[in-house]
Design an enzyme around this catalytic site. Sequence first.
Site, PDB file in Angstrom:
ATOM      1  N   LYS A  93       0.841  -1.200   0.000  1.00  0.00           N
ATOM      2  CA  LYS A  93       0.000   0.000   0.000  1.00  0.00           C
ATOM      3  C   LYS A  93       0.870   1.241   0.000  1.00  0.00           C
ATOM      4  O   LYS A  93       1.873   1.313   0.726  1.00  0.00           O
ATOM      5  CB  LYS A  93      -0.914  -0.034   1.225  1.00  0.00           C
ATOM      6  N   SER A 173      -9.316   1.773   3.419  1.00  0.00           N
ATOM      7  CA  SER A 173      -8.515   2.533   2.479  1.00  0.00           C
ATOM      8  C   SER A 173      -7.505   1.665   1.728  1.00  0.00           C
ATOM      9  O   SER A 173      -6.874   2.126   0.796  1.00  0.00           O
ATOM     10  CB  SER A 173      -7.768   3.645   3.230  1.00  0.00           C
ATOM     11  N   SER A 197      -9.914  -0.716   7.407  1.00  0.00           N
ATOM     12  CA  SER A 197      -9.270  -0.496   6.114  1.00  0.00           C
ATOM     13  C   SER A 197      -8.490  -1.678   5.568  1.00  0.00           C
ATOM     14  O   SER A 197      -8.014  -1.625   4.444  1.00  0.00           O
ATOM     15  CB  SER A 197      -8.367   0.740   6.181  1.00  0.00           C
TER      16      SER A 197
END
Length: 511
Positions: A93, A173, A197
């Site tokens: 990420k 996210s 997330s």
Amino acid sequence: MRNIIPGAALALPLAALALLPSAVSAQSAPAPMQAATSAAKDAAERQLLAIAQMDDAGPKLNAVIATNPDAPAQAEAAEKARLPLGGMTLLVKDNVETKDMPTTAGSLALKDNNTGRDAPLVARLRDAGGVILGKTNLSEWANIRSSGSTSGWSAVGGQTRNPHATDRNTCGSSSGSGAAVAAGFAWAAIGTETDGSITCPASINGIVGFKPTVGFVSRTHVVPISHSQDTAGPMARSSYVAAMIMNAIAGSDPADPATAEADARKVDFTQGMLDTSLKGVRFGVMRKQVGSFAPVTELFEKALEDLRNAGAELVEIEYQDPESMGADEFTVLLFELREDLGTYLTGSPADIPVRSLADTIAFNNANAKDELRFFNQDIFEMAEATTDREAYEAARANSLKLAGKEGIDRLLAENNVSFLIAPTTGPAWPIDLIYGDDYPGSIGAGSLAAIAGYPHLSVPMGSIEGLPVGLSIMGAKWNDHEVLKMGAAYERARTAELPTPSFKPWEPADD
């Protein structure tokens, strides 16, 4: 596209291969039996090609922001060295620093954030033979900028799309990490979670996502929201693979005080994953957190039936979140965002135009056409104004107590259960950059584990009209290994058919 699922040689028990993607099983013979070519190198090459064909072109999933062209050679070297992860590829990420790519958090303010540093968790992955294939898109600033956001959108990466239905959301996210693993772009990925997330994108994209106990994995050189709740964790195709990644990334880091106990608590997370039984294991069924959407209830009841048939004991639990818990959590996140993000930005060695939350708000206003076109930055602005430390400390103490001691701890003890279960969330909603997200708010209990900092695993339990839905398994603090074992045991007991990504817009399933 199933033929592009990643694979490479692994030093694994043969029974474990059934838990890995199909291409891995086909290429996992011991080294003396392999062909002269490197399986890990071949897999990395296929994955880079798949990203070019399906992420940058074709359905344009926008799950990957940057790729590493040296990954095939690195995978071959790690495979030859017979390291634990054997040259397996991982996508990271893009709020986690890697020394060879910028770390943007999805914001144009950090497009040149080339720090030259590996976050300790990335360094641990490399040391274990993992290969960083690239960086994944995310909800910009980990979805803490606006109350009207659309998950999966960032100014750097655009809108991430769900491989199971390209007009549907990937949740935030860690949206790109979830979509990329579901699409077969890498063997696994790293996500981060403050509240939902990792687990929400795992559920909606039909993969496994594991949020560890806060303090098991270093947060150093990770763009932060909250030191109280932030953690990184694995996103993969099975609980076993998540356990393998936990073996690599868990551990103490002197720069992150929360991890002081990690080395003492660390175990071989894969031990027992292949044969742990559900017989006699007591699960607390969080009935109110199932919500009122009948298709989700039906899927969940099927999962409960599978657990019962495997010998588990199910205990119905009635629980309702105290109103003050969520409000106090929000106060904590606002206060810590201003301080923690400012500390990160000030400490970046890169030439970036922002060094505080206030700078970032000003940057967004100055670049509103690109940054603020679809939604505003009201949460950033609230965080900049949240400066009352006494109120913050009281909010943290209360939310932690309600989620931990009087939440998960009490529910486990009073009901004599070892784990809590509920649906993770509902199926993916349509992408809507005008109105923003449409979360199924009455489904799931993940905020308890997020606020308390306890382990939370989401495992696929089936689909609704081709859209995946996950099962949440939560446990006590530091009980991560047991939670992962329960995930693997449920995977063996599961009878629901799991959907295959269509890489097309959603259509009703055939009867």
